[in-house]
Design an enzyme around this catalytic site. Structure first.
Site, mmCIF file in Angstrom:
data_model
loop_
_atom_site.group_PDB
_atom_site.id
_atom_site.type_symbol
_atom_site.label_atom_id
_atom_site.label_comp_id
_atom_site.label_asym_id
_atom_site.label_seq_id
_atom_site.Cartn_x
_atom_site.Cartn_y
_atom_site.Cartn_z
ATOM 1 N N ALA A 1 0.752 -1.349 -0.045
ATOM 2 C CA ALA A 1 0.061 -0.042 -0.125
ATOM 3 C C ALA A 1 0.931 1.235 -0.022
ATOM 4 C CB ALA A 1 -0.880 0.128 0.976
ATOM 5 N N ASP B 1 0.581 -10.719 6.978
ATOM 6 C CA ASP B 1 1.716 -10.358 7.481
ATOM 7 C C ASP B 1 2.972 -10.938 6.670
ATOM 8 O OD1 ASP B 1 4.175 -10.103 9.163
ATOM 9 O OD2 ASP B 1 3.078 -11.058 10.780
ATOM 10 N N CYS C 1 11.993 4.507 2.611
ATOM 11 C CA CYS C 1 11.957 5.845 2.340
ATOM 12 C C CYS C 1 12.531 6.672 3.497
ATOM 13 C CB CYS C 1 10.459 6.401 2.019
ATOM 14 S SG CYS C 1 9.146 6.016 3.238
ATOM 15 N N GLY D 1 0.261 1.281 -3.421
ATOM 16 C CA GLY D 1 0.110 0.717 -4.450
ATOM 17 C C GLY D 1 0.788 1.063 -5.834
ATOM 18 N N GLY D 2 1.469 2.331 -5.433
ATOM 19 C CA GLY D 2 2.220 2.857 -6.617
ATOM 20 C C GLY D 2 3.453 1.832 -7.343
#
Length: 419
Positions: free
Chosen positions: A241, A286, A353, A243-244
């Site tokens: 998520a 998970d 990130c 989802g890019g």
């Protein structure tokens, strides 16, 4: 009923209290209940802009305050200061609005006189001092470790970029970035992202409803390119998520499985897939328990997200770094498990990130020590500046890279393969 012009400011103040008083991220807070989309967008913009410029606002307010008032009152002072000085709003309207908002809360109504007097000074002589103040600094809990890792000059350069209004980066489904850039008046960035400096409501831009593109920072689009997927390969997007990267992988013709722990977040992945007409198998579960064999795996591991603060300035204000050690351990475990899911000859891209080497370079180096049969493959992307490649073979991206073009999110990525 909230009077005209006050609704967005009241909603912005509520969002700021959620971050600065309650210590929650903006993404964790309920959206303001504003029926007008324009007012909702304004409230969110005011909150984010105030957080982005909070350090400078505090420096200016410090000239007029003998001592710091309670946090709830500081919310209104910061909001008013940023709207006057950074957004250029008429001072008298902002002052009246902040006094009205102070009156509405028991915790702030006794400070309406202070708020009135202080913001009048801000709107007078303070407005002229605003641009001469330094770029907003990161909080000390983060600034010090980054200074130790990168040096003070680099941290200052990153702070200057993070103070800017970030551009909008788009990933193009069919890969024809030049055509979309010409259509939207943008520029093509290294790696093919289309960057827009000026834009309105994203969902109103040409091609959004048709699913021709999706929003994704240029740095975030590079891990999939590093993975170098081929049509028909089986690919796993762990922690998928929103989802890019899943959409990037699907657009390349891979047989994609997207996994995430959150059912709510996976629903957003499905919405994005539906809009773009792309397909992937969605699994809610998970990552540490998932089983299977894949030709390629993308592990965008949970991290401090310190690389995304130019878009999410609330991260620096709601966090204090206390959860970092737990994240480091989780990333280590996820790398080890992801390697068990690789088919013979398969490859894994580990990325975060984050600006912290503990969540990037050090994780990659430690993975090599734990696994004798693991290697890091040097990146073969022609647009990557050699200075971005670290000694262990991973790519380190920072907000100050390409600063003259608007910078980028902080990211680390490494392509790993079992020997």
């Amino acid at each position: 009923m909230v009077e005209q012009g006050l609704a967005a400011r009241q909603a912005a103040a509520a969002l700021l209290r959620g971050v600065l008083v309650d210590g929650r991220l903006l993404s964790e807070l309920p959206a303001p209940k504003l029926s007008d989309p324009a007012e909702l967008a304004r409230a969110q913009r005011l909150a984010v802009t105030t957080l982005r410029w909070q350090d400078r606002a505090d420096r200016l307010l410090g000239r007029y305050l003998r001592k710091m008032p309670p946090a709830e009152a500081m919310v209104l002072l910061r909001l008013g200061t940023v709207e006057i000085c950074e957004e250029g709003a008429a001072a008298h309207g902002v002052v009246n609005a902040m006094v009205s908002l102070a009156q509405k809360h028991k915790s702030t109504k006794h400070f309406k006189g202070l708020i009135n007097a202080t913001l009048r000074k801000v709107g007078g002589e303070g407005r002229g001092k605003w641009r001469s103040l330094p770029a907003p600094q990161l909080p000390k809990w983060l600034r010090k470790p980054l200074g130790d890792d990168y040096g003070k000059a680099t941290v200052v350069a990153m702070e200057e970029v993070q103070a800017m209004q970030p551009p909008l980066d788009l990933t193009v489904k069919n890969g024809d970035s030049q055509a979309l850039a010409e259509k939207l008046g943008g520029e093509v960035m290294p790696g093919g992202s289309v960057r827009l400096r000026e834009f309105g409501q994203v969902s109103k831009l040409p091609g959004f409803k048709e699913g021709d593109w999706w929003v994704q920072d240029m740095a975030a689009s590079l891990p999939v390119q590093l993975l170098d997927l081929k049509p028909g390969e089986t690919a796993l997007d762990l922690c998928a998520a929103p989802g890019g990267k899943t959409m990037q992988m699907a657009a390349l013709g891979a047989d994609v499985t997207a996994l995430d722990l959150s059912e709510k977040r996976m629903a957003r992945v499905q919405e994005n897939l539906n809009r773009t007409g792309l397909k992937a198998k969605l699994v809610t579960g998970d990552a540490l328990e998932h089983q299977g064999q894949y030709d390629a795996i993308l592990l965008d591991a949970p991290c401090s997200a310190t690389g995304t603060m130019r878009r999410h300035p609330d991260l620096a204000r709601a966090k204090d770094g206390s959860d970092f050690p737990g994240l480091f351990e989780l990333q280590e475990r996820m790398i080890d498990h992801a390697l068990t899911l690789l088919a013979p000859g398969g490859r894994l891209v580990f990325c975060t990130c984050s600006l912290l080497p503990d969540e990037g370079e050090i994780q990659a180096e430690d993975a090599l020590k734990r696994h004798d049969n693991l290697e890091i493959i040097q990146p073969n992307l022609p647009f990557i500046d050699p200075a971005w490649i670290k000694p262990e073979g991973g790519i380190r991206l920072r907000p100050d890279y390409l600063a003259d073009q608007g910078g980028m999110d902080g990211f680390y990525m490494a392509l790993m393969r079992k020997t």
